[in-house]
Design an enzyme around this catalytic site. Structure first.
Site, mmCIF file in Angstrom:
data_model
loop_
_atom_site.group_PDB
_atom_site.id
_atom_site.type_symbol
_atom_site.label_atom_id
_atom_site.label_comp_id
_atom_site.label_asym_id
_atom_site.label_seq_id
_atom_site.Cartn_x
_atom_site.Cartn_y
_atom_site.Cartn_z
ATOM 1 N N CYS A 13 0.836 -1.206 0.000
ATOM 2 C CA CYS A 13 0.000 0.000 0.000
ATOM 3 C C CYS A 13 0.867 1.252 0.000
ATOM 4 C CB CYS A 13 -0.880 0.013 1.241
ATOM 5 S SG CYS A 13 -2.154 -1.237 1.229
ATOM 6 N N LEU B 131 16.427 -0.901 6.788
ATOM 7 C CA LEU B 131 16.707 -1.760 7.951
ATOM 8 C C LEU B 131 16.881 -3.212 7.515
ATOM 9 C CD1 LEU B 131 14.112 -0.279 10.496
ATOM 10 C CD2 LEU B 131 16.542 0.238 10.326
HETATM 11 C C1 LIG Z 1 5.028 -1.413 13.671
HETATM 12 C C2 LIG Z 1 3.835 -1.690 12.820
HETATM 13 O O1 LIG Z 1 2.768 -1.190 13.066
HETATM 14 N N1 LIG Z 1 4.037 -2.527 11.785
HETATM 15 C C3 LIG Z 1 3.014 -2.850 10.840
HETATM 16 C C4 LIG Z 1 3.577 -2.733 9.452
HETATM 17 O O2 LIG Z 1 4.601 -3.713 9.299
HETATM 18 P P1 LIG Z 1 5.699 -3.552 8.153
HETATM 19 O O3 LIG Z 1 6.627 -4.682 8.354
HETATM 20 O O4 LIG Z 1 5.155 -3.384 6.805
HETATM 21 O O5 LIG Z 1 6.249 -2.229 8.516
HETATM 22 P P2 LIG Z 1 7.405 -1.999 9.508
HETATM 23 O O6 LIG Z 1 7.024 -2.479 10.867
HETATM 24 O O7 LIG Z 1 8.603 -2.541 8.846
HETATM 25 O O8 LIG Z 1 7.431 -0.416 9.429
HETATM 26 C C5 LIG Z 1 7.262 0.391 10.517
HETATM 27 C C6 LIG Z 1 7.982 1.684 10.278
HETATM 28 O O9 LIG Z 1 9.377 1.462 10.068
HETATM 29 C C7 LIG Z 1 9.804 2.083 8.888
HETATM 30 N N2 LIG Z 1 10.854 1.242 8.263
HETATM 31 C C8 LIG Z 1 10.607 -0.059 8.032
HETATM 32 C C9 LIG Z 1 11.577 -0.853 7.439
HETATM 33 C C10 LIG Z 1 12.809 -0.271 7.075
HETATM 34 O O10 LIG Z 1 13.706 -0.909 6.530
HETATM 35 N N3 LIG Z 1 12.979 1.066 7.310
HETATM 36 C C11 LIG Z 1 12.040 1.841 7.909
HETATM 37 O O11 LIG Z 1 12.261 3.023 8.109
HETATM 38 C C12 LIG Z 1 8.548 2.147 8.022
HETATM 39 O O12 LIG Z 1 8.660 3.142 7.034
HETATM 40 C C13 LIG Z 1 7.491 2.460 9.048
HETATM 41 O O13 LIG Z 1 7.494 3.833 9.332
HETATM 42 O O14 LIG Z 1 2.607 -2.911 8.497
HETATM 43 C C14 LIG Z 1 2.109 -4.240 8.479
HETATM 44 C C15 LIG Z 1 1.116 -4.325 7.362
HETATM 45 O O15 LIG Z 1 0.396 -3.157 7.287
HETATM 46 C C16 LIG Z 1 1.496 -4.513 9.866
HETATM 47 O O16 LIG Z 1 1.054 -5.828 9.900
HETATM 48 C C17 LIG Z 1 2.499 -4.252 10.980
HETATM 49 O O17 LIG Z 1 1.927 -4.420 12.254
HETATM 50 C C1 LIG Z 2 -0.439 -1.892 4.596
HETATM 51 C C2 LIG Z 2 -0.796 -3.152 4.675
HETATM 52 O O1 LIG Z 2 -0.280 -4.155 3.966
HETATM 53 P P1 LIG Z 2 1.016 -4.117 3.046
HETATM 54 O O2 LIG Z 2 2.166 -4.003 4.015
HETATM 55 O O3 LIG Z 2 0.963 -5.443 2.357
HETATM 56 O O4 LIG Z 2 0.920 -2.940 2.114
HETATM 57 C C3 LIG Z 2 -1.859 -3.591 5.602
HETATM 58 O O5 LIG Z 2 -1.940 -4.826 5.864
HETATM 59 O O6 LIG Z 2 -2.616 -2.753 6.079
#
Ligand SMILES: CC(=O)N[C@H]1[C@@H](OP(=O)(O)OP(=O)(O)OC[C@H]2O[C@@H](n3ccc(=O)[nH]c3=O)[C@H](O)[C@@H]2O)O[C@H](CO)[C@@H](O)[C@@H]1O
Ligand SMILES: C=C(OP(=O)(O)O)C(=O)O
Length: 314
Positions: A8, A17
């Site tokens: 999304c 990271l």
């Molecule tokens: C903490 C949180 O609520 N995580 C949600 C996030 O996980 P998802 O794994 O997609 O996202 P992350 O937990 O990695 O991201 C959280 C934050 O860390 C930042 N980031 C992430 C990776 C990286 O390499 N660098 C960086 O800066 C992202 O931009 C964001 O601001 O979306 C998924 C799908 O919607 C949800 O199931 C997770 O619960």
């Molecule tokens: C943002 C979401 O999924 P994705 O990380 O696959 O975009 C979500 O599950 O709300």
């Protein structure tokens, strides 16, 4: 070779990271023309400090460290229930992971894993979405095969909005109040804080609650796109950066709206259920990505919803 990840559009969504951690384990990763070219003869255990408890990065490191030589320690790891489920899955296959659900996860590399049959945990966000469906329509619902502990922060906010929520071992029941009341503030945070994936659905609910609610989105930079669509349906929402102010209105009205992302799309379905008249939601491919048969389930609950594969002409 992998393409850069999609998902999304809720902010820049960097993967720094992930890349840095995999490099610390010994992987060679080149970023070229939108692709990631990854190579590793052997990965070696390392101590990895995450700047943010990223769910995806924590999972990626655990998976990579399973076959790495030696021990990997992840500090400031994500604590989401899905990480615990991943640990259980890997350990049942013969892996050696411990600490999932805490900020420090340790992975001891193994030579091989064996087959296993594993049932994944129920989807807490799908469960939360149906709880809001009942709350916004003044209804009642009982969800079974859920893990109430995973939804504690959501249940807390639903109670604050006046809903009666009862919890059993693997079930949650909700009864909506006569009049929903606003929640003072809602701030999205890593687990066990309020999940960013439930923020849009809660915003739909607060659009018709009595009073003003303030939402702060701390996880993703651009996750209020549904606010504009809800406004088309009569909601009173002002967004300023990562803050949204929602003043509840008496009634939403049906309109033609667009799902801009997965949970924002689900929020539009919820708003449409409570709105007067017909709502047409376009771009439902986003919703389909995260909900199995949502239209069928809502129909089963008494909602009037038709899914079409082609856009509706004006
Ligand atoms: C903490 C949180 O609520 N995580 C949600 C996030 O996980 P998802 O794994 O997609 O996202 P992350 O937990 O990695 O991201 C959280 C934050 O860390 C930042 N980031 C992430 C990776 C990286 O390499 N660098 C960086 O800066 C992202 O931009 C964001 O601001 O979306 C998924 C799908 O919607 C949800 O199931 C997770 O619960
Ligand atoms: C943002 C979401 O999924 P994705 O990380 O696959 O975009 C979500 O599950 O709300």
């Amino acid at each position: 070779m992998l393409s850069q990840p999609g998902g999304c559009e809720i902010g820049p969504r960097p993967i720094d990271l992930h890349l840095r951690s995999l490099r610390e384990l010994g992987a060679n990763i080149e970023e070229k023309h939108g692709f990631l070219i990854c190579e590793a003869k052997e990965l070696k255990g390392a101590e990895i400090q995450l700047d943010f408890p990223s769910v995806g990065a924590t999972e990626n490191i655990i998976l990579s460290a399973v076959f790495a030589k030696g021990t990997t320690i992840i500090r400031n790891a994500a604590k989401e229930p899905e990480i615990i489920d991943l640990e259980r899955f890997i350990n049942r296959m013969g892996g050696k992971v411990k600490g999932a659900g805490t900020a420090t996860v340790t992975i001891e590399g193994v030579e091989k894993l064996h087959d296993v049959e594993h049932g994944i945990i129920p989807d807490r966000i799908v469960a939360g979405t149906y709880l809001v469906a009942a709350a916004i329509t003044g209804g009642k619902i009982e969800l079974t095969n859920v893990i109430p502990e995973h939804l504690q922060s959501v249940i807390y906010k639903l109670r604050e909005s006046g809903c009666r929520v009862d919890v059993k071992n693997r079930a949650i029941s909700l009864e909506a109040p006569d009049k929903l009341i606003s929640i003072d503030s809602l701030k999205t945070l890593p687990y066990p804080g309020f999940p960013t994936d439930m923020q849009s659905q809660m915003m739909a609910l607060m659009s018709v609650a009595d009073g003003i609610s303030i939402f702060v989105e701390t996880i993703f930079e651009n996750r209020f796109k549904h606010a504009e669509e809800l406004t088309r349906m009569g909601a009173n929402i002002k967004v300023n950066g990562r803050i949204a102010l929602i003043k509840g209105v008496k009634r939403l009205t049906g309109a033609k709206v667009t799902a801009k992302d997965l949970r924002g799309g689900a929020a539009l379905i919820l708003a449409a259920l409570a709105a007067e008249g017909e709502t047409i939601i376009e771009n439902i491919k986003h919703i389909d990505r995260g909900y199995d048969n949502i239209h069928g389930i809502i129909e089963g609950l008494g909602g009037k919803i038709i899914k079409r594969d082609t856009p509706i002409q004006d």
